[in-house]
Write an enzyme that holds these catalytic residues in place. Structure first.
Site, PDB file in Angstrom:
ATOM      1  N   LYS A   1       0.817  -1.209   0.000  1.00 10.85           N
ATOM      2  CA  LYS A   1       0.000   0.000   0.000  1.00 10.85           C
ATOM      3  C   LYS A   1       0.859   1.271   0.000  1.00 10.85           C
ATOM      4  O   LYS A   1       0.418   2.316  -0.440  1.00 10.85           O
ATOM      5  CB  LYS A   1      -0.920   0.030   1.221  1.00 10.85           C
TER       6      LYS A   1
HETATM    7  C1  PLP Z   1      -4.486  -4.661   0.880  1.00 12.40           C
HETATM    8  C2  PLP Z   1      -3.750  -5.935   0.933  1.00 12.40           C
HETATM    9  C3  PLP Z   1      -4.072  -7.003   0.080  1.00 12.40           C
HETATM   10  C4  PLP Z   1      -5.246  -6.939  -0.865  1.00 12.40           C
HETATM   11  O1  PLP Z   1      -5.068  -5.981  -1.858  1.00 12.40           O
HETATM   12  P1  PLP Z   1      -6.297  -5.467  -2.733  1.00 12.40           P
HETATM   13  O2  PLP Z   1      -5.747  -4.410  -3.588  1.00 12.40           O
HETATM   14  O3  PLP Z   1      -7.324  -4.974  -1.765  1.00 12.40           O
HETATM   15  O4  PLP Z   1      -6.793  -6.649  -3.491  1.00 12.40           O
HETATM   16  C5  PLP Z   1      -3.282  -8.114   0.137  1.00 12.40           C
HETATM   17  N1  PLP Z   1      -2.246  -8.223   0.992  1.00 12.40           N
HETATM   18  C6  PLP Z   1      -1.909  -7.227   1.825  1.00 12.40           C
HETATM   19  C7  PLP Z   1      -0.771  -7.405   2.754  1.00 12.40           C
HETATM   20  C8  PLP Z   1      -2.644  -6.044   1.819  1.00 12.40           C
HETATM   21  O5  PLP Z   1      -2.304  -5.049   2.643  1.00 12.40           O
END
Ligand code: PLP
Length: 461
Positions: A112
């Site tokens: 993120k």
């Molecule tokens: C947010 C997240 C996901 C999922 O990602 P999306 O874009 O919502 O599909 C998977 N793994 C981790 C560690 C995350 O923080």
């Protein structure tokens, strides 16, 4: 470049407007009117460039006149300067044709950070030009919130409120949200699960009077600028394995469908992606939908990969929009049905989705076993989300190189990793004091009016 809503009833916006708006006023999500294509020569020319320059070239055609080229290059440089790896998104090899894309070297140890650090810089720069101030409210299953806190703390034109489901995030995730000391960022521990948090944030966006009153903006994974930032590492990794001359495949641990939708955009831009594999944990609505044609929620089952404990996958609406021939009215009707529990995907749309994506599901026991076996076979310590990806990818290996996205650092989920392999992964040195910092958080009920009052009061101070 213009952006349109998946429900067809909201104003057409520029890039910066779409970034500031988040959720469209008709409840839909913004998508580019058309996806700019990179030629094979453009893609080949990315080989060997620094990550930041790849980011500039991939994203620039989507931006319109929001920033000058020099400004945008400067924002990208600032966004990724705090990463703990010079390659930003390094690849490691797991097996003969299987690679892991490590997306966890940012300040909060999850992918993120790629989007959030950049959107923080872009919003601040755009607001500084207009002199405006905004309120960002976001829901998180853990990682979005910590990434947002880190990206927005101390920015002078932004108030940030993050709602996370009380008791359902890991301690590292919680501390990353509750320990930033800057007054403009605030954590709210809400009673309920992630879908409840997300629903309350959507309610605030759909309350148009409140939305205008506090100048509400969103940074959840529905924000187009976040998706766009994530398109970059599909290019950087594919090119380092020989694209565009050679095809690559990707497996993506999926919750809200944001990260994998970025891969879908990369492919639409011309990147030769053979398979795009959706990997889910036991919350497998997407895998079930692709198999059965029925998109139906059945409650969140808490798992050891909590950032994927989601039933309503918000960004799935974006691909449905394309699958239904960009018919906003059809998407609106589906989303109305979803509020009643689910819908059947039409035959034509289902064929498009099955041509576009493969999918697989990984149980809790398989997640643990994969953490163990990956460490035994390669020395790589996987977080549980990445393990879901690796397990599902193993079912899709072939002659085309497979890149599995490692979405978080194992130290972000130390309990799950320790339970699986017996040793506890340590935090990188740069955040070793996380457990000593004081926490600051407000516990709140799942109640829209109470949340709105808390936000009004917060921004008045
Ligand atoms: C947010 C997240 C996901 C999922 O990602 P999306 O874009 O919502 O599909 C998977 N793994 C981790 C560690 C995350 O923080």
């Amino acid at each position: 470049m213009r952006y349109i809503s998946t429900r067809g009833q909201a104003p057409v916006l520029s890039f910066s407007e779409a970034m500031m708006t988040g959720l469209a006023r008709d409840g839909g999500l913004y998508v580019p009117e058309s996806v700019p294509v990179m030629t094979q020569a453009d893609i080949a020319a990315l080989a060997g460039l620094p990550y930041e320059e790849v980011a500039f070239r991939v994203m620039w055609p989507f931006l319109g006149d929001t920033f000058s080229k020099d400004e945008f290059r400067g924002l990208i440089a600032k966004a990724y300067a705090g990463f703990g790896h010079a390659a930003r998104a390094p690849l490691v090899q797991l097996g003969p044709n299987h690679f892991l894309l490590e997306l966890f070297h940012g300040p909060t140890l999850a992918f993120k950070d790629f989007a959030m650090q950049l959107i923080g810089q872009m919003m601040q720069a755009a607001l500084a030009k207009s002199g405006e101030r905004i309120t960002i409210v976001g829901a998180t299953s853990g990682d979005t919130g910590s990434a947002a806190m880190e990206a927005f703390r101390g920015l002078s034109n932004v108030d940030l409120f993050i709602l996370y489901p009380h008791g359902r995030v890991s301690e590292v995730q919680r501390r990353q949200m509750t320990t930033p000391a800057e007054a403009n960022v605030r954590a709210i521990a809400m009673d309920g699960d992630f879908d409840d948090c997300q629903a309350r944030v959507k309610d605030m966006f759909n309350d148009l009077a409140f939305r205008d009153e506090v100048r509400l903006a969103g940074v959840n994974s529905i924000n187009w600028a976040r998706i766009l930032s994530q398109v970059v590492y599909y290019f950087s990794s594919a090119v380092s394995l020989g694209a565009p001359q050679r095809e690559v495949s990707f497996t993506v641990p999926t919750g809200n469908f944001g990260d994998i939708f970025a891969g879908y955009i990369a492919r639409a831009m011309g990147l030769p992606i053979a398979q795009l594999v959706i990997a889910t944990n036991q919350n497998d609505i997407l895998d079930r939908a692709l198999r059965s044609g029925e998109y139906r929620t059945d409650g969140v089952k808490p798992s050891i990969s909590p950032s994927m404990d989601i039933q309503v996958s918000s960004n799935f609406e974006r691909v449905l929009f394309d699958a239904y021939g960009r018919d906003g009215a059809a998407v609106s009707a589906l989303m109305a049905e979803l509020r009643g529990g689910g819908f059947n995907i039409s035959q034509g749309a289902l064929e498009m989705l099955r041509d576009t994506f493969a999918s697989g599901r990984c149980s809790e026991a398989e997640t643990q076993a994969t953490i163990r076996s990956a460490f035994a076979d390669t020395g790589e310590v996987l977080c549980p989300h990445s393990a879901v990806g690796v397990k599902v990818a193993e079912g899709h290996l072939g002659t085309v190189p497979m890149i599995t996205l490692a979405t978080a650092h194992p130290a972000k989920f130390p309990d799950a990793v320790e339970a699986a392999m017996g040793t506890r992964p340590g935090l990188p040195d740069r955040m070793a004091d996380l457990f000593d910092r004081p926490e600051r958080v407000t516990r709140m009920p799942n109640d829209l009016a109470a949340l709105q009052a808390h936000i009004r009061e917060g921004i008045a101070n």
